[in-house]
Design a protein around this motif. Sequence first.
Motif, mmCIF file in Angstrom:
data_model
loop_
_atom_site.group_PDB
_atom_site.id
_atom_site.type_symbol
_atom_site.label_atom_id
_atom_site.label_comp_id
_atom_site.label_asym_id
_atom_site.label_seq_id
_atom_site.Cartn_x
_atom_site.Cartn_y
_atom_site.Cartn_z
ATOM 1 N N SER A 28 -9.173 -52.741 24.598
ATOM 2 C CA SER A 28 -9.830 -53.368 23.445
ATOM 3 C C SER A 28 -8.814 -53.810 22.396
ATOM 4 O O SER A 28 -9.029 -54.816 21.720
ATOM 5 C CB SER A 28 -10.912 -52.479 22.840
ATOM 6 O OG SER A 28 -10.450 -51.194 22.707
ATOM 7 N N MET A 29 -7.691 -53.084 22.277
ATOM 8 C CA MET A 29 -6.687 -53.529 21.311
ATOM 9 C C MET A 29 -6.032 -54.838 21.760
ATOM 10 O O MET A 29 -5.697 -55.679 20.940
ATOM 11 C CB MET A 29 -5.608 -52.463 21.106
ATOM 12 C CG MET A 29 -6.080 -51.250 20.341
ATOM 13 S SD MET A 29 -6.974 -51.638 18.831
ATOM 14 C CE MET A 29 -5.626 -51.845 17.675
ATOM 15 N N PHE A 30 -5.858 -55.012 23.073
ATOM 16 C CA PHE A 30 -5.283 -56.275 23.551
ATOM 17 C C PHE A 30 -6.244 -57.436 23.323
ATOM 18 O O PHE A 30 -5.833 -58.574 23.177
ATOM 19 C CB PHE A 30 -4.912 -56.176 25.041
ATOM 20 C CG PHE A 30 -3.494 -55.759 25.263
ATOM 21 C CD1 PHE A 30 -3.149 -54.418 25.270
ATOM 22 C CD2 PHE A 30 -2.498 -56.699 25.445
ATOM 23 C CE1 PHE A 30 -1.836 -54.027 25.456
ATOM 24 C CE2 PHE A 30 -1.183 -56.319 25.627
ATOM 25 C CZ PHE A 30 -0.849 -54.982 25.635
ATOM 26 N N GLN A 54 -18.827 -52.873 21.365
ATOM 27 C CA GLN A 54 -17.863 -53.418 22.298
ATOM 28 C C GLN A 54 -18.457 -53.783 23.651
ATOM 29 O O GLN A 54 -18.200 -54.847 24.191
ATOM 30 C CB GLN A 54 -16.786 -52.369 22.508
ATOM 31 C CG GLN A 54 -15.459 -52.947 22.764
ATOM 32 C CD GLN A 54 -14.456 -51.846 22.988
ATOM 33 O OE1 GLN A 54 -13.908 -51.743 24.045
ATOM 34 N NE2 GLN A 54 -14.240 -51.021 21.986
ATOM 35 N N ILE A 111 -18.491 -57.626 25.094
ATOM 36 C CA ILE A 111 -17.770 -58.057 26.290
ATOM 37 C C ILE A 111 -18.749 -58.526 27.361
ATOM 38 O O ILE A 111 -18.513 -59.530 28.032
ATOM 39 C CB ILE A 111 -16.834 -56.938 26.771
ATOM 40 C CG1 ILE A 111 -15.694 -56.823 25.756
ATOM 41 C CG2 ILE A 111 -16.296 -57.218 28.158
ATOM 42 C CD1 ILE A 111 -14.777 -55.684 25.962
ATOM 43 N N LEU A 113 1.791 -52.990 23.516
ATOM 44 C CA LEU A 113 0.733 -53.205 22.542
ATOM 45 C C LEU A 113 1.313 -53.603 21.185
ATOM 46 O O LEU A 113 0.831 -54.525 20.531
ATOM 47 C CB LEU A 113 -0.123 -51.948 22.408
ATOM 48 C CG LEU A 113 -1.297 -52.078 21.442
ATOM 49 C CD1 LEU A 113 -2.290 -53.102 21.951
ATOM 50 C CD2 LEU A 113 -1.990 -50.756 21.238
ATOM 51 N N PHE A 142 -17.251 -55.718 16.497
ATOM 52 C CA PHE A 142 -16.736 -55.661 17.864
ATOM 53 C C PHE A 142 -16.554 -54.219 18.323
ATOM 54 O O PHE A 142 -16.981 -53.839 19.404
ATOM 55 C CB PHE A 142 -15.411 -56.420 17.945
ATOM 56 C CG PHE A 142 -14.627 -56.142 19.192
ATOM 57 C CD1 PHE A 142 -15.116 -56.546 20.425
ATOM 58 C CD2 PHE A 142 -13.428 -55.464 19.136
ATOM 59 C CE1 PHE A 142 -14.411 -56.281 21.581
ATOM 60 C CE2 PHE A 142 -12.718 -55.200 20.290
ATOM 61 C CZ PHE A 142 -13.215 -55.609 21.510
ATOM 62 N N PHE A 143 -15.949 -53.390 17.467
ATOM 63 C CA PHE A 143 -15.689 -52.027 17.919
ATOM 64 C C PHE A 143 -16.963 -51.198 18.029
ATOM 65 O O PHE A 143 -17.054 -50.318 18.874
ATOM 66 C CB PHE A 143 -14.657 -51.342 17.017
ATOM 67 C CG PHE A 143 -13.261 -51.723 17.396
ATOM 68 C CD1 PHE A 143 -12.691 -51.245 18.569
ATOM 69 C CD2 PHE A 143 -12.535 -52.614 16.633
ATOM 70 C CE1 PHE A 143 -11.419 -51.623 18.950
ATOM 71 C CE2 PHE A 143 -11.264 -52.994 17.012
ATOM 72 C CZ PHE A 143 -10.702 -52.495 18.173
ATOM 73 N N PHE A 158 -8.188 -57.667 20.761
ATOM 74 C CA PHE A 158 -8.313 -57.781 19.308
ATOM 75 C C PHE A 158 -8.102 -59.189 18.724
ATOM 76 O O PHE A 158 -8.918 -59.651 17.941
ATOM 77 C CB PHE A 158 -7.312 -56.812 18.702
ATOM 78 C CG PHE A 158 -7.647 -56.342 17.334
ATOM 79 C CD1 PHE A 158 -8.472 -55.259 17.144
ATOM 80 C CD2 PHE A 158 -7.131 -56.996 16.232
ATOM 81 C CE1 PHE A 158 -8.772 -54.836 15.882
ATOM 82 C CE2 PHE A 158 -7.437 -56.575 14.964
ATOM 83 C CZ PHE A 158 -8.260 -55.483 14.785
ATOM 84 N N TRP A 204 2.482 -57.115 21.296
ATOM 85 C CA TRP A 204 1.341 -58.032 21.345
ATOM 86 C C TRP A 204 0.714 -58.200 19.966
ATOM 87 O O TRP A 204 0.325 -59.275 19.578
ATOM 88 C CB TRP A 204 0.325 -57.493 22.358
ATOM 89 C CG TRP A 204 -0.929 -58.292 22.536
ATOM 90 C CD1 TRP A 204 -2.192 -57.880 22.270
ATOM 91 C CD2 TRP A 204 -1.051 -59.627 23.039
ATOM 92 N NE1 TRP A 204 -3.084 -58.878 22.583
ATOM 93 C CE2 TRP A 204 -2.412 -59.960 23.063
ATOM 94 C CE3 TRP A 204 -0.120 -60.581 23.487
ATOM 95 C CZ2 TRP A 204 -2.887 -61.195 23.489
ATOM 96 C CZ3 TRP A 204 -0.599 -61.810 23.919
ATOM 97 C CH2 TRP A 204 -1.961 -62.100 23.912
ATOM 98 N N LEU A 205 0.614 -57.086 19.239
ATOM 99 C CA LEU A 205 -0.040 -57.133 17.926
ATOM 100 C C LEU A 205 0.954 -57.268 16.778
ATOM 101 O O LEU A 205 0.582 -57.096 15.622
ATOM 102 C CB LEU A 205 -0.918 -55.895 17.718
ATOM 103 C CG LEU A 205 -2.138 -55.778 18.649
ATOM 104 C CD1 LEU A 205 -2.922 -54.519 18.329
ATOM 105 C CD2 LEU A 205 -3.047 -56.990 18.509
#
Lengths: 331, 282
Positions: free
Chosen positions: A126-128, B269, B273, B25, B265-266, A130, B28-29
Motif C-alpha cells: 500500500s505504501m508503494f 483499502q 483496490i 520504499l 484510501f487507508f 501511495f 520510491w517515496l
Amino acid sequence: MADAVATDTRTRSEPGFFRRNKLAIAPWIFLIPALIFFAIYVVIPIFESLWLSLYQWNGLYDADGNSTAVWVGFDNYVRLWSDPNFWTSLRNNIAWLVLYMLAVPAGLFIALFLNQTVTGMRFYKSMFFFPFVISQVVVGLIFGWFYNPDFGVVGTVWKAIFCEETTNILGNTTFRCERPVPDILSSEQWATYGIIAAGLWPQIAYCMILYLTGLNNVAADQIEAARLDGAKGWKMLWYVVVPQLKPATFIAVVVTVIGALRSFDMIAIMTQGGPFGSTNVLSHYMFEVAISEYGERYGYGSSIATVLFGIMLIFISYFLWRMYQDEKGGR
Amino acid sequence: MFPRPIEKSGPAAKAAYQAFLPVALILWLLPLLAIFLTSIRSAADINSGNVFGWPSEFALIENYAAVFTQSAAAQYMLNSVLITVPSVVISVALACLAGYALAIYRFRVALPLFFLFVAGNFIPFQILMVPVRDMSVQTGLYDTIAGQFLFHAAFQTGFCTLFMRNFIKALPFDLVESARIEGVAEWRIFWYVVLPLVRPAIAALAVLIFTFVWNDFFWANVLTQGESAKPITAGVRALNGQFVNNWHLVSAASLLAAIPPVVCFFLMQRHFIAGLTLGAVK
C-alpha cells in the motif's frame, strides 16, 4: 370450454398497459435520471463544442441575450495548421504518449518485486501505491520543488557531486561548480521530460496495483507445470506469466493512454506551458487559448479541443471494439 | 506463484530481501518524504538554506496552523467537502439505477447505451469545457459549489454505471428470475434483491469517486474564480502564489490537500483496490 375460460379470465383482470409492458418500460424508468444528467453535461456539450469550433466567439451575449458568435467555417482549423504553438503541443502530446507507456513495464517489475509473502508485505504494497492517491496538483508541487536548482533535491545532490563550497569573509556560502546546476523546468529542451517523469510516478503506482491483482490470479498449476519443464526467469515471465496477465495489461494500457492525453494538472502547476510554450500539450494549450487574460477565444479553443477529441476517439473506438468482442464472447 | 517465493531461496536471500524492502520504499517515496520534512521545518531553516539536511527545530504545529490562519485554506477544505460529498452520493445513486437497467433487462439499445457511458468516461475534458462553462454562467451556477458538484456527478455517472453494470451482470440472474416468478414488482426486486448485493460495489465506487473528485483541478479552474467556491486543489495553487519562497508553508498546504483521499484510501483499502482493478482479472 377451455377457450371460454381463457377469455373469461382475461376480461376479468385485464392487466393495464404498464403491467403488460413492464419489462419493456421498467429499464427506461431506471435509466432516465442518469441519461438526462449525462446528456446535459456530457453528450450534448460534445456536439456543441464541435459546432462551436466553426465559429469565432468571445463568450459574450448582446443585450437581447443572443450569442455574438460569428460563423467562420473551417477558418479556425486553417489557423491551427499555421500555429507553431499547436504543433509544439501536438509533439509534446506524442512524447507524453510514448514515454508514459514506460509506466506499464515499470509497474509490472515493481509488482514482480513486491509479489512475495514475507511479513509486512501488505504495508509495503500500500505504501508503494501511495503516490496514486495524492492529487496531481500536489505531485506537481512536490516535483517542482524536487527539481529546484537552488534548494531542491536535484540541486542539492548535484552540488554535492560537482560543486565546491566556499565561504567568503562575510560568511556567505557560494558554490563553484564544474558544471552549472541544471534548472530542468526552465529549460525548453528538458522541461517536458521533467514533467513526464513526475507524471510517471503515480502512473507506475497505478499499473503496479493492476499487475499485483493480476499476479494474484495467475494459475498456479501452469506455473508449476512450466517449472517442471525447466522454465524459469525471463522465459517463464515472457511465455507463461505475461500471457496470463493480458487483462491487466489491457487495463494498464487503457488508463495510461487516457492519462497521457489528459495530462493537464501537472503542466498547469509546474510550468504553465512555459518556458515559451515548450511544455504545452493540447489540453493545456486549449485552456490557455479559451480562457486567457487577453479575452476569451471560445471558437479557436473548441477547434483545439476537437483535434484532441479526434485523437482520443481513435483509442476509444479501439477500446470499445475490444469490449464488444468480450461481450459477444461472454454471452 | 511467480516469482518463486523468496523463502525457498534460503534464509540469507530472505533476509537480504527484507532488508532491501525499506530501502526501496524510501527511495520510491523520497519526494514525499522530502516535502514532509520541509513542511515541519522552521522559516529560519529555509532562509539559511538548510532545506535538505536534518531540521534544526521542528515546527510541525506552527506551520500547519500558519496555513490555516494566514490563508483561506479552511474555506477551501470546506468547499472541497461540500463539492465532493454530493458528487459521490448523486453519481453512485444514478449509477445503481442505470447499471441495474443495463445489466438485468434485455433490450435492443442496452449495449449501445452502455458503450455511451463507457465512452463518455474516456473523453478529454476540454471538449466539454466551453459549453459547460457557458451553461453554468447562463444558469447562475458559475462560481458556486452546486455548479461544480452537478458537473462532477454527471461526469462520474459514466464510470459508476460502467462499474455497476458489470458488477450486477456478474450476480446470479436466477435471483431476479425467481423473484419475478413470485410476482415481485420490478422496483422491489431492485430495492430488496439487488441493492443489498451491490453494497461492496457501492463502497468501492464511493471511495474512488471521492478521490477523483477531491483531486480535480481542471474544473475548479474552469467553473470558479473567487475564493468562495474554490476547492483545496485550486486553493493550493493560489497559496503557492501567496507564500512565494515560504516553502515550508507551501508544502504544509499541499500535504493538507492530500490528507483526506489518503485517509480514505487507508481506511477502505480493500474496496479502493477492488474498484481500481475491476477487469484486471478474468
